[in-house]
Design a protein around this motif. Structure first.
Motif, PDB file in Angstrom:
ATOM      1  N   GLU A  88       0.678  -1.242  -0.060  1.00  0.00           N
ATOM      2  CA  GLU A  88      -0.306  -0.009  -0.111  1.00  0.00           C
ATOM      3  C   GLU A  88       0.193   1.689   0.026  1.00  0.00           C
ATOM      4  O   GLU A  88       1.006   2.415  -0.431  1.00  0.00           O
ATOM      5  N   GLN A  89       1.787   1.094   0.732  1.00  0.00           N
ATOM      6  CA  GLN A  89       2.597   2.609   1.188  1.00  0.00           C
ATOM      7  C   GLN A  89       3.482   2.468  -0.631  1.00  0.00           C
ATOM      8  O   GLN A  89       3.754   3.773  -0.639  1.00  0.00           O
ATOM      9  N   LEU A  90       3.965   1.788  -0.841  1.00  0.00           N
ATOM     10  CA  LEU A  90       4.759   1.109  -2.295  1.00  0.00           C
ATOM     11  C   LEU A  90       3.501   1.472  -4.082  1.00  0.00           C
ATOM     12  O   LEU A  90       4.270   3.033  -4.515  1.00  0.00           O
ATOM     13  N   PHE A  91       2.470   1.994  -3.236  1.00  0.00           N
ATOM     14  CA  PHE A  91       1.814   2.171  -4.888  1.00  0.00           C
ATOM     15  C   PHE A  91       1.227   3.315  -4.381  1.00  0.00           C
ATOM     16  O   PHE A  91       0.659   3.635  -5.279  1.00  0.00           O
ATOM     17  N   ASN A  92       1.241   4.026  -3.414  1.00  0.00           N
ATOM     18  CA  ASN A  92       0.827   5.230  -2.944  1.00  0.00           C
ATOM     19  C   ASN A  92       2.062   6.409  -2.761  1.00  0.00           C
ATOM     20  O   ASN A  92       1.484   7.763  -2.152  1.00  0.00           O
ATOM     21  N   ALA A  93       3.073   6.109  -3.089  1.00  0.00           N
ATOM     22  CA  ALA A  93       4.482   6.696  -2.588  1.00  0.00           C
ATOM     23  C   ALA A  93       4.188   8.281  -3.441  1.00  0.00           C
ATOM     24  O   ALA A  93       3.502   8.352  -5.293  1.00  0.00           O
ATOM     25  N   ALA A  94       4.517   8.948  -3.746  1.00  0.00           N
ATOM     26  CA  ALA A  94       4.217  10.851  -4.035  1.00  0.00           C
ATOM     27  C   ALA A  94       5.007  10.974  -5.407  1.00  0.00           C
ATOM     28  O   ALA A  94       5.277  11.516  -5.431  1.00  0.00           O
ATOM     29  N   THR A  95       6.849  10.105  -4.134  1.00  0.00           N
ATOM     30  CA  THR A  95       7.602  10.564  -5.673  1.00  0.00           C
ATOM     31  C   THR A  95       8.395   8.972  -5.635  1.00  0.00           C
ATOM     32  O   THR A  95       8.200   8.131  -5.291  1.00  0.00           O
ATOM     33  N   LEU A  96       8.549   9.646  -6.876  1.00  0.00           N
ATOM     34  CA  LEU A  96      10.623   8.144  -7.185  1.00  0.00           C
ATOM     35  C   LEU A  96      11.138   7.658  -5.974  1.00  0.00           C
ATOM     36  O   LEU A  96      11.426   6.691  -6.155  1.00  0.00           O
ATOM     37  N   GLU A  97      11.963   9.122  -5.431  1.00  0.00           N
ATOM     38  CA  GLU A  97      11.960   8.822  -5.195  1.00  0.00           C
ATOM     39  C   GLU A  97      11.627   8.112  -2.887  1.00  0.00           C
ATOM     40  O   GLU A  97      12.512   7.174  -2.831  1.00  0.00           O
ATOM     41  N   GLU A  98      10.864   7.995  -2.834  1.00  0.00           N
ATOM     42  CA  GLU A  98      10.479   7.916  -1.592  1.00  0.00           C
ATOM     43  C   GLU A  98      10.168   6.364  -2.389  1.00  0.00           C
ATOM     44  O   GLU A  98      10.221   5.370  -1.102  1.00  0.00           O
ATOM     45  N   GLN A  99       9.215   6.530  -3.324  1.00  0.00           N
ATOM     46  CA  GLN A  99       8.960   4.210  -4.138  1.00  0.00           C
ATOM     47  C   GLN A  99      10.572   3.971  -3.862  1.00  0.00           C
ATOM     48  O   GLN A  99      10.293   2.939  -3.387  1.00  0.00           O
ATOM     49  N   SER A 100      11.441   4.682  -4.540  1.00  0.00           N
ATOM     50  CA  SER A 100      12.795   3.563  -4.380  1.00  0.00           C
ATOM     51  C   SER A 100      13.019   3.082  -2.713  1.00  0.00           C
ATOM     52  O   SER A 100      13.204   2.481  -2.294  1.00  0.00           O
ATOM     53  N   ASN A 101      12.904   4.310  -2.264  1.00  0.00           N
ATOM     54  CA  ASN A 101      13.338   4.050  -0.808  1.00  0.00           C
ATOM     55  C   ASN A 101      12.400   3.026   0.671  1.00  0.00           C
ATOM     56  O   ASN A 101      13.058   1.911   0.930  1.00  0.00           O
ATOM     57  N   ILE A 102      11.325   2.921   0.039  1.00  0.00           N
ATOM     58  CA  ILE A 102      10.089   1.906   0.578  1.00  0.00           C
ATOM     59  C   ILE A 102      10.396   0.769  -0.093  1.00  0.00           C
ATOM     60  O   ILE A 102      10.321  -0.415   0.959  1.00  0.00           O
ATOM     61  N   TRP A 103      10.874   1.015  -1.535  1.00  0.00           N
ATOM     62  CA  TRP A 103      11.904  -0.776  -2.047  1.00  0.00           C
ATOM     63  C   TRP A 103      12.776  -0.911  -1.050  1.00  0.00           C
ATOM     64  O   TRP A 103      12.777  -2.605  -0.386  1.00  0.00           O
ATOM     65  N   ASN A 104      13.671  -0.582  -0.745  1.00  0.00           N
ATOM     66  CA  ASN A 104      15.085  -0.837  -0.578  1.00  0.00           C
ATOM     67  C   ASN A 104      14.747  -1.297   0.587  1.00  0.00           C
ATOM     68  O   ASN A 104      15.662  -1.889   0.883  1.00  0.00           O
ATOM     69  N   ASN A 105      14.864  -0.169   1.624  1.00  0.00           N
ATOM     70  CA  ASN A 105      14.012  -0.189   3.428  1.00  0.00           C
ATOM     71  C   ASN A 105      13.332  -1.457   3.616  1.00  0.00           C
ATOM     72  O   ASN A 105      13.641  -1.708   5.097  1.00  0.00           O
ATOM     73  N   GLN A 106      11.984  -1.343   3.086  1.00  0.00           N
ATOM     74  CA  GLN A 106      11.289  -2.237   4.131  1.00  0.00           C
ATOM     75  C   GLN A 106      10.743  -3.432   3.037  1.00  0.00           C
ATOM     76  O   GLN A 106       9.715  -4.409   3.515  1.00  0.00           O
ATOM     77  N   TRP A 107      10.771  -3.368   1.630  1.00  0.00           N
ATOM     78  CA  TRP A 107      10.793  -4.255   0.700  1.00  0.00           C
ATOM     79  C   TRP A 107      11.186  -5.772   0.691  1.00  0.00           C
ATOM     80  O   TRP A 107      11.847  -6.785   0.655  1.00  0.00           O
ATOM     81  N   ASP A 108      12.930  -5.140   0.230  1.00  0.00           N
ATOM     82  CA  ASP A 108      13.866  -5.621  -0.564  1.00  0.00           C
ATOM     83  C   ASP A 108      14.564  -6.112   1.249  1.00  0.00           C
ATOM     84  O   ASP A 108      15.971  -5.963   1.076  1.00  0.00           O
ATOM     85  N   GLY A 109      13.751  -7.433   1.511  1.00  0.00           N
ATOM     86  CA  GLY A 109      15.088  -7.989   2.725  1.00  0.00           C
ATOM     87  C   GLY A 109      14.579  -9.207   2.912  1.00  0.00           C
ATOM     88  O   GLY A 109      14.907 -10.227   1.539  1.00  0.00           O
ATOM     89  N   PHE A 110      14.313  -9.811   4.103  1.00  0.00           N
ATOM     90  CA  PHE A 110      15.235 -11.619   4.207  1.00  0.00           C
ATOM     91  C   PHE A 110      13.943 -12.000   3.367  1.00  0.00           C
ATOM     92  O   PHE A 110      14.050 -13.331   2.477  1.00  0.00           O
ATOM     93  N   PHE A 111      13.044 -11.783   3.631  1.00  0.00           N
ATOM     94  CA  PHE A 111      11.730 -12.328   3.068  1.00  0.00           C
ATOM     95  C   PHE A 111      11.782 -12.586   2.031  1.00  0.00           C
ATOM     96  O   PHE A 111      11.794 -13.771   0.647  1.00  0.00           O
ATOM     97  N   TRP A 112      12.305 -11.052   0.944  1.00  0.00           N
ATOM     98  CA  TRP A 112      12.153 -10.701  -0.551  1.00  0.00           C
ATOM     99  C   TRP A 112      13.301 -12.054  -1.064  1.00  0.00           C
ATOM    100  O   TRP A 112      13.493 -12.766  -2.413  1.00  0.00           O
ATOM    101  N   GLN A 113      14.490 -11.759  -0.366  1.00  0.00           N
ATOM    102  CA  GLN A 113      15.975 -12.152  -1.226  1.00  0.00           C
ATOM    103  C   GLN A 113      15.471 -14.260  -1.117  1.00  0.00           C
ATOM    104  O   GLN A 113      16.072 -14.874  -1.907  1.00  0.00           O
TER     105      GLN A 113
END
Length: 362
Positions: free
Chosen positions: A148-173
């Motif tokens: 929900e946060q990723l798809f509601n991000a206001a900017t590409l920078e915010e989108q990337s930060n959510i991806w790198n810091n919240q999504w791209d973790g242990f379970f995704w790996q």
């Protein structure tokens, strides 16, 4: 491979045809050959007004699906069209089908008469591939808050930060590792081309890298392919070209330009030399071994008019057609890179080329 052609495999659009339109630069004089698949490519290409589209597939059921979509364009208005296909809720799809079926070919009518369950659910999502995506979308419920946060991000920078810091973790790996287990592709996903992929290629890592690219460069909320992958469906704010309201009338008025052919592409081209101005041949390399791929490309050279344009996609299997004996094309590397960067269906790379050889002397 036989099972691959025994049902509808693709029913929605898993490609971004804006790339094909940029690559092919169609005119009103062009005869275009495309692979049918879900029918999306053939319908998208009508937007630029070519003279004729030959939509070819070895799977007759994919052509039956396109026949039904064509009737929906011809006989329905946009709101009813959306509801019938499955974009909107609808309680009377079978009644709408009764209205459409008399316009179908006899073979297509016989097929759809026996597939009322697909029609009732909406044919847009009736394919095997779409059913896999819907099942995979269930897994995203465990990451609902992050998505929900990723798809509601206001900017590409915010989108990337959510991806790198919240999504791209242990379970995704761990999921990335699972994507590289080839028996899953072969036996669970029943992907017929899995044995053609270079054993050295880490499939999961490739998909991860492409996803990271698109999250850093495109709004995921406005990406139809990502919506299909994550949610198992489209939303009204980001639809493939042929499903957008702004293109409906253009396609409605020109669907008669589509001719469907159920035949191997090389056979058709060998029987119709010097006949095609532009080729949208998708990722047929994913289902053709090296010998088959070379044979098809020689047939492309035979069927192409001088100066014909080509847009070919690669997914995991990346051949080099320009090195095939008898194939004389000039690739536009700059355009290929641009489309790789911008295409919504980020898993594909491209071959954008022009036929240089005078095909009359092949």
């Amino acid at each position: 491979m036989d099972n691959f052609f025994s049902t509808i495999i693709y029913s929605a659009s898993n490609e971004d045809s804006l790339s094909e339109l940029k690559a092919l630069q169609l005119t009103s004089q062009d005869t275009v050959l495309t692979i049918t698949g879900s029918g999306a490519r053939a319908l998208d290409l009508l937007i630029d007004g070519p003279k004729k589209i030959i939509s070819i597939d070895m799977n007759k059921r994919q052509n039956f699906l396109l026949h039904l979509k064509i009737q929906a364009y011809q006989q329905l208005e946009y709101c009813e069209f959306k509801a019938f296909l499955g974009l909107d809720d609808c309680d009377d799809r079978l009644a709408i089908y009764d209205q459409l079926k008399n316009g179908l070919t006899s073979d297509a009518k016989q097929y759809w008469d026996n597939e009322s369950d697909k029609i009732q659910k909406g044919v847009l999502y009736c394919g095997v591939w779409e059913s896999y995506l819907l099942k995979l979308s269930w897994l995203t419920k465990f990451r609902a808050s992050t998505i929900e946060q990723l798809f509601n991000a206001a900017t590409l920078e915010e989108q990337s930060n959510i991806w790198n810091n919240q999504w791209d973790g242990f379970f995704w790996q761990q999921f990335i590792k699972i994507l590289n287990v080839r028996w899953i592709w072969k036996y669970l996903l029943k992907e017929p081309g899995i044995d053609l992929i270079d054993k050295k290629l880490h499939i999961g890592r490739y998909i991860h890298d492409r996803l990271t690219h698109v999250v850093g460069h495109q709004s995921v909320k406005k990406n139809p392919f990502l919506n299909l992958i994550i949610f198992g469906k489209y939303n009204d704010d980001c639809l493939p070209l042929h499903l957008q309201a702004c293109h409906f009338d253009t396609i409605k008025q020109s669907v008669e330009k589509i001719e469907t052919v159920t035949q191997p592409i090389d056979e058709y081209l060998n029987e119709n030399p010097d006949s095609i101005d532009a080729f949208s041949i998708s990722d047929f390399s994913s289902y053709a071994n090296k010998q088959q791929y070379q044979s098809i490309w020689r047939s492309v050279m035979l069927g192409a008019k001088k100066g014909a344009r080509i847009c070919e996609r690669f997914f995991l299997v990346n051949y080099q057609p320009e090195k095939i004996e008898g194939v004389n094309i000039k690739r536009n590397v700059e355009l290929e890179q641009k489309l790789l960067d911008q295409d919504h269906s980020f898993i594909y790379s491209f071959n954008c080329a022009k036929i240089e050889q005078d095909t009359e002397h092949n």
